[in-house]
Design a protein around this motif. Structure first.
Motif, short mmCIF file in Angstrom:
data_model
loop_
_atom_site.label_atom_id
_atom_site.label_comp_id
_atom_site.label_asym_id
_atom_site.label_seq_id
_atom_site.Cartn_x
_atom_site.Cartn_y
_atom_site.Cartn_z
N LYS A 40 13.36 -10.65 -3.29
CA LYS A 40 13.35 -10.43 -4.74
C LYS A 40 12.25 -9.45 -5.14
O LYS A 40 12.45 -8.59 -5.99
CB LYS A 40 13.15 -11.75 -5.48
CG LYS A 40 14.33 -12.68 -5.40
CD LYS A 40 14.02 -13.97 -6.12
CE LYS A 40 15.10 -15.00 -5.86
NZ LYS A 40 14.78 -16.28 -6.50
N LEU A 41 11.09 -9.58 -4.50
CA LEU A 41 9.97 -8.68 -4.78
C LEU A 41 10.34 -7.25 -4.42
O LEU A 41 10.14 -6.32 -5.22
CB LEU A 41 8.74 -9.13 -4.00
CG LEU A 41 7.52 -8.23 -4.06
CD1 LEU A 41 7.03 -8.06 -5.49
CD2 LEU A 41 6.42 -8.79 -3.19
N ILE A 42 10.91 -7.05 -3.24
CA ILE A 42 11.29 -5.70 -2.81
C ILE A 42 12.39 -5.14 -3.71
O ILE A 42 12.35 -3.97 -4.10
CB ILE A 42 11.69 -5.70 -1.33
CG1 ILE A 42 10.44 -5.94 -0.47
CG2 ILE A 42 12.37 -4.40 -0.94
CD1 ILE A 42 10.69 -6.12 1.00
N ALA A 43 13.36 -5.97 -4.07
CA ALA A 43 14.43 -5.52 -4.96
C ALA A 43 13.85 -5.11 -6.32
O ALA A 43 14.28 -4.12 -6.91
CB ALA A 43 15.47 -6.62 -5.14
N GLY A 44 12.86 -5.85 -6.79
CA GLY A 44 12.21 -5.50 -8.06
C GLY A 44 11.46 -4.18 -7.99
O GLY A 44 11.48 -3.39 -8.93
N ILE A 45 10.81 -3.93 -6.87
CA ILE A 45 10.09 -2.67 -6.69
C ILE A 45 11.07 -1.50 -6.64
O ILE A 45 10.84 -0.45 -7.25
CB ILE A 45 9.21 -2.71 -5.42
CG1 ILE A 45 8.05 -3.68 -5.62
CG2 ILE A 45 8.69 -1.32 -5.06
CD1 ILE A 45 7.26 -3.97 -4.37
N LEU A 46 12.18 -1.69 -5.92
CA LEU A 46 13.18 -0.62 -5.85
C LEU A 46 13.82 -0.36 -7.20
O LEU A 46 14.15 0.77 -7.54
CB LEU A 46 14.25 -0.97 -4.81
CG LEU A 46 13.77 -1.02 -3.36
CD1 LEU A 46 14.87 -1.55 -2.45
CD2 LEU A 46 13.30 0.34 -2.89
N ALA A 47 13.99 -1.42 -8.00
CA ALA A 47 14.63 -1.28 -9.31
C ALA A 47 13.69 -0.66 -10.35
O ALA A 47 14.14 0.06 -11.24
CB ALA A 47 15.12 -2.64 -9.79
N ASN A 48 12.39 -0.94 -10.25
CA ASN A 48 11.44 -0.45 -11.25
C ASN A 48 10.15 0.00 -10.58
O ASN A 48 9.16 -0.73 -10.61
CB ASN A 48 11.16 -1.55 -12.29
CG ASN A 48 10.23 -1.07 -13.37
OD1 ASN A 48 10.04 0.13 -13.56
ND2 ASN A 48 9.64 -1.99 -14.10
N PRO A 49 10.13 1.19 -10.01
CA PRO A 49 8.92 1.65 -9.32
C PRO A 49 7.73 1.87 -10.25
O PRO A 49 6.60 1.96 -9.79
CB PRO A 49 9.34 2.98 -8.68
CG PRO A 49 10.81 3.02 -8.72
CD PRO A 49 11.24 2.12 -9.83
N ARG A 50 7.93 1.96 -11.54
CA ARG A 50 6.81 2.21 -12.45
C ARG A 50 6.04 0.93 -12.79
O ARG A 50 4.95 1.01 -13.34
CB ARG A 50 7.31 2.85 -13.74
CG ARG A 50 7.79 4.26 -13.52
CD ARG A 50 8.14 4.92 -14.83
NE ARG A 50 8.06 6.36 -14.67
CZ ARG A 50 7.00 7.08 -15.04
NH1 ARG A 50 5.98 6.51 -15.60
NH2 ARG A 50 6.99 8.37 -14.85
N GLY A 51 6.59 -0.22 -12.45
CA GLY A 51 5.93 -1.48 -12.82
C GLY A 51 5.50 -2.30 -11.63
O GLY A 51 5.64 -3.51 -11.63
N VAL A 52 4.96 -1.66 -10.59
CA VAL A 52 4.58 -2.37 -9.37
C VAL A 52 3.14 -2.86 -9.49
O VAL A 52 2.23 -2.08 -9.72
CB VAL A 52 4.74 -1.46 -8.13
CG1 VAL A 52 4.36 -2.21 -6.86
CG2 VAL A 52 6.16 -0.94 -8.03
N ARG A 53 2.98 -4.15 -9.31
CA ARG A 53 1.63 -4.73 -9.38
C ARG A 53 0.85 -4.40 -8.11
O ARG A 53 1.41 -4.29 -7.03
CB ARG A 53 1.73 -6.24 -9.58
CG ARG A 53 2.36 -6.61 -10.91
CD ARG A 53 2.57 -8.11 -11.03
NE ARG A 53 1.35 -8.83 -10.73
CZ ARG A 53 0.50 -9.30 -11.65
NH1 ARG A 53 0.77 -9.14 -12.92
NH2 ARG A 53 -0.59 -9.93 -11.30
#
Length: 115
Positions: A40-53
């Motif tokens: 889920k974390l990787i999918a979130g990064i791929l979906a929104n690269p501008r909001g990576v913590r």
């Protein structure tokens, strides 16, 4: 025969109106089956690269086989044996800059299957 629509949906003890949109289930993580937290974390990064913590970027870099080589305070440098590109992350209010996130995305696409 008339179809009866229950005006209330009960989900995990929470009562929701029947008209709650589908995006609620995707944005809250309710109903996600078969995906690990890392996926889920990787999918979130791929979906929104501008909001990576910052901390999440460091975690994913380690999972991809990168080793923390240096940096202190708000900077981290990760290197991987055999990879000429190193990952540098700067903590800017809890997030990493967009260009660093795009570098992380490139490494996810390159080494993601190995993780």
């Amino acid at each position: 025969m008339r179809l009866q629509i229950d005006p209330v949906l009960s989900l995990n003890g929470c009562t929701l109106p029947w008209y709650v949109p589908y995006f609620f289930f995707q944005t809250t993580g309710v109903g996600d089956v078969g995906m690990s937290k890392l996926e889920k974390l990787i999918a979130g990064i791929l979906a929104n690269p501008r909001g990576v913590r910052f901390e999440e970027a460091c975690r994913v870099a380690r999972v991809l086989g990168f080793i923390h080589e240096g940096g202190q305070g708000s900077h981290r440098v990760f290197k991987r044996k055999g990879e000429s590109t190193q990952l540098n992350f700067q903590n800017r209010n809890g997030l990493i800059p967009a260009y660093q996130a795009h570098q992380l995305v490139a490494m996810i696409r390159k080494y993601g299957e190995d993780a």
